[in-house]
Scaffold this active site. Structure first.
Site, PDB file in Angstrom:
ATOM      1  N   ASP A  10     -38.116   1.812 -16.658  1.00 26.10           N
ATOM      2  CA  ASP A  10     -39.225   2.654 -17.369  1.00 26.10           C
ATOM      3  C   ASP A  10     -39.761   1.797 -18.673  1.00 26.10           C
ATOM      4  O   ASP A  10     -40.178   2.498 -19.386  1.00 26.10           O
ATOM      5  CB  ASP A  10     -38.543   4.016 -17.662  1.00 26.10           C
ATOM      6  N   HIS A  57     -34.414  -2.065 -18.139  1.00 26.60           N
ATOM      7  CA  HIS A  57     -34.501  -0.802 -17.194  1.00 26.60           C
ATOM      8  C   HIS A  57     -36.131  -0.654 -16.772  1.00 26.60           C
ATOM      9  O   HIS A  57     -36.980  -0.960 -17.628  1.00 26.60           O
ATOM     10  CB  HIS A  57     -33.997   0.482 -18.150  1.00 26.60           C
ATOM     11  N   HIS A 103     -35.348  -3.578 -23.331  1.00 25.13           N
ATOM     12  CA  HIS A 103     -34.241  -3.824 -22.243  1.00 25.13           C
ATOM     13  C   HIS A 103     -34.986  -3.649 -20.901  1.00 25.13           C
ATOM     14  O   HIS A 103     -36.057  -3.499 -20.715  1.00 25.13           O
ATOM     15  CB  HIS A 103     -33.163  -2.653 -22.673  1.00 25.13           C
TER      16      HIS A 103
END
Lengths: 301, 301
Positions: free
Chosen positions: B64, B62, B60
């Site tokens: 991080d 994000h 995904h």
């Protein structure tokens, strides 16, 4: 002024050699200059109180100067930042950061102000009572600015022995430093000129990376205390430097010499070189005061 | 299958705790799963021959799990990569990477293939003679997929003593492993069924991060050898886990138990916890075979 190097190597980051990022403390500000990948880890490693950073200056949009920025912006959000953050950089920086935040549905909950720079002549991009930041247009493969930081010591310097001889109350000292006259113990008003010396001359830092050898920089950085000038290559690879619009250590030193700077800091070393001392030696043949930037190293003046 | 953890911590990277990235070696491939900021430094730190990576799977968008990708793509270019690179990830990954390369005027000189995933049901996204990769739709704040890797040991296992007893020439062994009959020393044809055992059962790895507790995963990962399941929180913060669509160590263990997996690997720890053993203990109360992911650690099966 206090400068700490977070990273000073070119191009591909490695475990122990980080791409460009510097923290500069001046006039009550902590600013970040460039933000290569891993900068937030380096800020933590060197225990920089990085929530204090309110201004980030990005020279250009090559990854080794910029790919740490989205992560740092996200981390500020996760840490609950509320203070505004000002970003200065080339056109496109807003689109890039905005897209990455949108894709992660991770909008900041603090104000993010973008200042996209487009000028090709030096311009003042930030100024307050004590500091002034100007761009230094550089010559690289993409639109690139260096930055010139000026710190004005606003306060006059108190002649404490004169003030004491007149029996002036300490409560007046702050006002005197700011230029006020003050009453002696006997009621006479003592003019400020007797009580103070002028403030020390401003301090200057010039950051020039990435750039080909660009002699027209010289008048813009005349006499700065510290000049950081990239030295990606040694003269042995001068052709490669010219081709990639980078500078050699000798070229950086020539700029330092011609501008009469206080000290030259070298950095942005290509990872092809294993011995950084070679950079210093090459520069020392041209200019006498040369230091090597190294990750974590601090310079104060 | 050989898995090496490059990073396994949540959210904000620190000097010694890196965000998600894993290298998986299977069936002649070296693949990268997620690519948080600093992954390329970790790949070098652990001496991974990362030019071999041809497939990168991004769960995904994000930061991080993703902010190390632009830098890695740029580094491949600087290292003169010519082999194609395949990127699998959520919609938007192509726009983001393309924009960043455009802004830096740093187009790759190797083919970059984007495979944007949109399905909300499991789908096969890569397959060759030996491996198959399926998505595992997860339940997170943004569109997220886990990945299920299957390695089929294509070759039958040679009964060397039987082959020797028949005086079969070694030149036939490779063909026998692939299912061929073979001539004995006396000219008789020995059927493959006598000469081999069936290939070992396929091996499986399931990567599930980031996700809330999602029982519907269980039938999709039934009996996998190794399950990596995120455990951002402990049960003490179960409310926070639910709110942020993350899982606790106990929830990860419940998934492992219900799916009857061989071993559970925990990771994606919130940096609020200082003692990772607490994650293992909490999971062990639910499921008996629990390991902790740690940067640099290798798992082989």
């Amino acid at each position: 002024m206090k400068l700490q190097i977070m990273g000073c190597h070119a191009a591909t980051p490695r475990f122990m050699t980080h791409p460009t990022a510097q923290v500069l403390e001046l006039g009550g500000h902590l600013v970040l200059i460039d933000c290569g990948e891993g900068t937030q880890m380096q800020l933590r490693r060197f225990k920089v109180r990085f929530s204090r950073i309110e201004h980030i200056f990005i020279s250009h949009l090559h990854g080794d100067h910029f790919f740490g920025l989205p992560g740092l912006i996200s981390t500020f959000r996760l840490l609950g930042r509320e203070n505004p953050l000002h970003l200065y950089g080339p056109p496109g920086i807003k689109e890039a950061i905005t897209l990455l935040l949108k894709l992660g549905d991770s909008w900041t909950n603090y104000p993010l102000h973008f200042h996209e720079l487009t000028a090709t002549e030096p311009e003042v991009i930030f100024e307050d009572a004590r500091i002034r930041v100007r761009t230094l247009p550089l010559d690289h493969r993409v639109y690139t600015n260096g930055f010139h930081f000026e710190l004005r010591e606003g306060e006059r310097s108190l002649r404490a022995e004169v003030a004491r001889a007149h029996g002036i109350d300490r409560a007046h000292f702050q006002g005197i430093k700011q230029g006020a006259d003050a009453p002696a113990a006997d009621g006479t008003v003592i003019p400020n000129a007797l009580l103070t010396d002028p403030p020390p001359p401003p301090k200057h830092y010039a950051f020039c990376s990435d750039t080909a050898y660009k002699p027209s920089l010289v008048p813009l950085i005349k006499g700065v205390d510290v000049l950081y000038h990239e030295a990606t290559f040694l003269e042995a690879h001068a052709g490669l430097a010219a081709k990639t619009k980078h500078a050699t250590a000798a070229q950086a030193a020539a700029i330092a010499r011609d501008a009469g700077v206080g000290e030259l800091l070298l950095g942005h070393y290509s990872t092809r070189y294993s011995n950084l001392e070679d950079f210093r030696e090459e520069a020392l043949a041209v200019f006498p005061r040369v230091s090597l930037a190294e990750d974590g190293k601090t310079f104060e003046w």
